[in-house]
Design a protein around this motif. Structure first.
Motif, mmCIF file in Angstrom:
data_model
loop_
_atom_site.group_PDB
_atom_site.id
_atom_site.type_symbol
_atom_site.label_atom_id
_atom_site.label_comp_id
_atom_site.label_asym_id
_atom_site.label_seq_id
_atom_site.Cartn_x
_atom_site.Cartn_y
_atom_site.Cartn_z
ATOM 1 N N THR A 81 32.991 22.754 43.581
ATOM 2 C CA THR A 81 31.644 24.138 43.848
ATOM 3 C C THR A 81 31.278 23.501 44.899
ATOM 4 O OG1 THR A 81 30.792 23.778 41.649
ATOM 5 C CG2 THR A 81 32.206 25.286 41.794
ATOM 6 N N LYS B 297 31.795 27.176 54.513
ATOM 7 C CA LYS B 297 31.235 28.908 55.415
ATOM 8 C C LYS B 297 31.696 27.793 56.958
ATOM 9 C CE LYS B 297 30.135 32.728 56.638
ATOM 10 N NZ LYS B 297 30.687 33.941 55.969
ATOM 11 N N GLU C 184 35.787 28.193 56.612
ATOM 12 C CA GLU C 184 35.724 29.391 56.456
ATOM 13 C C GLU C 184 36.135 29.858 57.723
ATOM 14 O OE1 GLU C 184 35.800 32.907 53.418
ATOM 15 O OE2 GLU C 184 34.084 31.859 54.122
ATOM 16 N N THR D 241 37.981 31.896 50.321
ATOM 17 C CA THR D 241 36.829 31.839 49.395
ATOM 18 C C THR D 241 36.851 33.119 48.676
ATOM 19 O OG1 THR D 241 34.511 30.498 50.452
ATOM 20 C CG2 THR D 241 34.299 31.637 48.368
ATOM 21 N N ARG D 242 37.492 32.662 47.483
ATOM 22 C CA ARG D 242 38.053 33.674 46.560
ATOM 23 C C ARG D 242 36.822 33.658 45.404
ATOM 24 N NH1 ARG D 242 43.883 30.973 46.535
ATOM 25 N NH2 ARG D 242 44.120 31.640 48.277
ATOM 26 N N ARG D 243 36.299 35.044 44.659
ATOM 27 C CA ARG D 243 35.228 35.033 43.748
ATOM 28 C C ARG D 243 35.738 34.392 42.725
ATOM 29 N NH1 ARG D 243 31.084 38.079 44.297
ATOM 30 N NH2 ARG D 243 30.957 39.460 45.029
ATOM 31 N N ARG D 244 36.716 34.435 42.209
ATOM 32 C CA ARG D 244 36.910 34.145 40.908
ATOM 33 C C ARG D 244 37.614 32.421 41.011
ATOM 34 N NH1 ARG D 244 37.284 38.149 36.378
ATOM 35 N NH2 ARG D 244 36.687 39.799 37.129
ATOM 36 N N ASN D 245 38.862 32.203 42.256
ATOM 37 C CA ASN D 245 39.117 30.860 42.594
ATOM 38 C C ASN D 245 38.116 29.712 42.898
ATOM 39 O OD1 ASN D 245 41.447 31.852 40.847
ATOM 40 N ND2 ASN D 245 42.632 32.796 42.690
ATOM 41 N N GLY D 246 37.007 30.436 43.344
ATOM 42 C CA GLY D 246 35.922 29.208 44.286
ATOM 43 C C GLY D 246 36.571 29.162 45.527
ATOM 44 N N THR D 247 36.073 28.777 45.856
ATOM 45 C CA THR D 247 37.255 27.979 47.610
ATOM 46 C C THR D 247 38.362 26.602 47.819
ATOM 47 O OG1 THR D 247 35.221 28.386 47.514
ATOM 48 C CG2 THR D 247 36.104 26.672 50.036
#
Length: 133
Positions: A40, A60, A63, A70-76
């Motif tokens: 994180t 960023k 990305e 970057t996925r909300r629940r799975n992080g980067t």
């Protein structure tokens, strides 16, 4: 993962760029495979002793380059299929001595800062594409 990332605060290269370059290199070498979850932002920032915004900027940039998602629940995570970099074409003619000397100075400064070839090339590409203002 911080074992693969080291920040040189004396380097003229900003810390976010050092992080970006080192992660990009790890991805290009296959050390970080597709789907690998990155730490994180807060965790990596804490481990490196940096501000969270510094790490967030590096993520960023990665990305935007298509190297991570970057996925909300799975992080980067490392992107499923990082972009393929094509080798540069050879120069159309003789390269002026002043350009060769400037490149040699850049390489020497990079070595002094602890950067490897992949990191130097990534910085050069980024500057050429205008992504680092």
């Amino acid at each position: 993962m911080t074992a693969g990332i080291a920040i040189n605060l004396r380097s003229p290269v900003p810390p976010f760029e050092q992080i970006r370059t080192q992660i990009a290199t790890l991805i290009s070498l296959g050390t970080l495979a597709a789907g690998t979850r990155l730490p994180t932002v807060r965790s990596l920032a804490s481990d490196l002793g940096l501000a969270a915004g510094t790490v967030a900027r590096a993520y960023k940039e990665l990305e935007l380059a298509g190297l991570v998602e970057t996925r909300r629940r799975n992080g980067t995570v490392v992107a499923a299929s990082p972009p393929v970099l094509t080798p540069p074409a050879p120069p159309p003619g003789p390269v002026p001595e002043a350009v060769i000397a400037a490149v040699d100075r850049c390489i020497a400064e990079g070595r002094t800062a602890g950067l490897d070839d992949a990191a130097l090339l990534a910085i050069l590409r980024g500057r050429q594409e205008g992504s680092h203002k």
